[in-house]
Design an enzyme around this catalytic site. Structure first.
Site, PDB file in Angstrom:
ATOM      1  CG  HIS A 176      -0.374   0.275   2.521  1.00  0.00           C
ATOM      2  ND1 HIS A 176      -0.031  -0.720   3.407  1.00  0.00           N
ATOM      3  CD2 HIS A 176      -0.057   1.441   3.134  1.00  0.00           C
ATOM      4  CE1 HIS A 176       0.459  -0.177   4.509  1.00  0.00           C
ATOM      5  NE2 HIS A 176       0.457   1.129   4.371  1.00  0.00           N
ATOM      6  CB  SER A 197       3.124   1.817   6.240  1.00  0.00           C
ATOM      7  OG  SER A 197       1.943   1.924   6.992  1.00  0.00           O
ATOM      8  CG  ASP A 233       0.067  -4.076   2.715  1.00  0.00           C
ATOM      9  OD1 ASP A 233       0.318  -3.592   1.590  1.00  0.00           O
ATOM     10  OD2 ASP A 233      -0.217  -3.372   3.702  1.00  0.00           O
TER      11      ASP A 233
END
Length: 467
Positions: free
Chosen positions: A119, A225, A149
């Protein structure tokens, strides 16, 4: 006078003798220990005769090994949207606009391979990586796996880069100290500390997506992230991925993809160009969920097998509905995410040792994991996967011929196709997966494909896909 003194002396001797007898006969000797507090039979939670555990932990080595291997990732995407009221009326699409997204990444090799989140780099037209020394490089996307992911990108530098080696996330323990290193708020590498709060955590928020996270209370914020979760030795045990928060900022829980899963995804991308999945081929349910049902189970932890797919590894190994999976290799299985998390680190043709309960007897069965293509077929043209019906499916659809829609892309998932019974493609009736393959081959020359399926109410619906 002499008589009085004699009586006084006798009285004093008698009193001393009486007091001595009382002391010996009725009182126990109580020793006096200076500076020695009384010891309780029960130790309170705050009791600590030595230094606290945190005093013995040194984060400096792990932080020094990590910060220079964690990078800032900038994702530039070009989007078009109406920029004026005339664009809305005439549908011109508006002017292209650049949008910038940011995240973190971890260098995993001296020649510039970097692991991050899917993402973080999704829909990128340009990727830029900034090292901890502020040097900036253009990056290229090598490959990605949206389901876990995880994404792999690469930069070309003039010299060997500092990097982190993957650790063994299966050996991490709840309560173990960890560091989260990333680039939140566009800062250079930032270190926070916490402990592992849980393992194999499934948030159940992303429908159809696999989840088996390491949960930690190390502070993770937007921009973290793709960053590193490391233990006190500086071993990479996870890739920070998500937080759970109503505000979008850290409130005490964050989640990382275990390093064993991330490493396997990276290895697959580099070797095969996509992710190779080894599956058991079962449907099952957590016993912890079933313990509150009307069914009577002696076990409260493990996976109860409900269905075994034909031609799967589980089928060939002799697994049966009603078996309870307790362990896979050295991993204790308490819930389904324990099982799927471990199998995510395996490939087709890998062998695992299952410990199961069957009729209250413990058994060990070797199972060869297979690619689910042996019982699942994906129609890439329309983004759905189908599989043969199980006994439960046949009961649910009253013995109707067809194949079950096993999974679908995000668009079809929003249409609610998962779990429906596919009975026709164009004018061809579908009884099994072989029929699907033949019908798809014919449909490719038509430039369109229509499917007929039965919904949960037993009603037939048709959906048309055009190129």
């Amino acid at each position: 006078m002499k008589k009085f003194l004699s009586l006084l002396l006798v009285s004093m001797l008698g009193g001393a003798l009486t007091l001595g007898i009382y002391k010996l006969a009725f009182e126990k000797e109580i020793p006096l220990l200076e500076n020695q507090p009384a010891q309780s039979k029960f130790v309170t939670a705050s009791y600590n005769p030595a230094s606290t555990a945190a005093d013995d932990v040194d984060f400096t080595t792990a932080a020094d090994k990590t910060v220079h291997a964690v990078v800032h990732v900038k994702n530039m995407t070009i989007s078009r949207g109406p920029s004026s009221i005339m664009d809305y009326f005439y549908g011109s699409g508006g002017q292209p606009r650049a949008q910038i997204g940011t995240g973190s990444g971890v260098i995993i090799s001296p020649d510039g391979y970097i692991v991050t989140n899917n993402h973080v780099i999704a829909n990128a037209t340009e990727l830029q990586v900034t090292l901890n020394n502020n040097r900036t490089y253009r990056a290229e996307l090598v490959g990605t796996d949206p389901e876990t992911d995880i994404a792999l990108i690469k930069i070309d530098a003039d010299e060997d880069l500092p990097y982190l080696a993957f650790g063994d996330s299966d050996n991490s323990k709840i309560g173990e100290w960890v560091l989260a290193v990333g680039n939140p708020f566009n800062l250079t590498s930032t270190v926070t500390a916490g402990i592992i709060s849980a393992k194999a955590r499934d948030l159940n928020e992303m429908d159809g997506k696999f989840q088996s996270f390491i949960q930690t209370d190390a502070a993770v914020n937007p921009g973290n992230s793709g960053g590193a979760l490391v233990n006190t030795n500086g071993d990479l045990i996870g890739i920070n991925t998500a937080i759970t928060s109503q505000t979008g900022s850290y409130i005490g829980y964050s989640f990382a993809v275990p390093s064993n899963i991330a490493k396997k995804v990276v290895d697959d991308i580099m070797e095969f160009g996509n992710v190779q999945m080894g599956t058991l081929g079962i449907k099952g349910q957590d016993l912890g969920v079933l313990s509150n049902s009307e069914e009577d189970y002696n076990e409260s932890q493990g996976i109860l097998i409900a269905e075994v797919f034909k031609k799967s590894g589980a089928d060939k190994a002799g697994l049966k509905p009603g078996d309870i999976i307790k362990k896979v290799d050295h991993i204790q299985i308490n819930k389904f995410s324990d099982l799927t998390g471990y199998l995510r680190s395996k490939r087709p043709n890998d062998n695992v040792q299952l410990t199961i309960l069957r009729d209250n007897n413990t058994m060990e069965l070797p199972v060869t994991l297979l690619d689910n293509s042996s019982y699942v077929y994906t129609i890439d043209e329309i983004g759905i996967s189908v599989q043969e019906q199980t006994k439960t499916d046949k009961d649910r659809f009253d013995g109707q011929n067809g194949v079950v829609i096993y999974g679908s892309n995000e668009y079809n998932r929003r249409l609610g196709l998962d779990g429906k019974l596919l009975i026709g493609i164009n004018d061809d009736k579908i009884k099994n997966v072989d029929d699907v393959k033949k019908a798809v081959a014919k449909a490719k020359s038509y430039g369109m494909m229509s499917i007929v399926y039965i919904n949960e109410y037993g009603e037939r619906e048709r959906l048309v896909f055009r190129e």
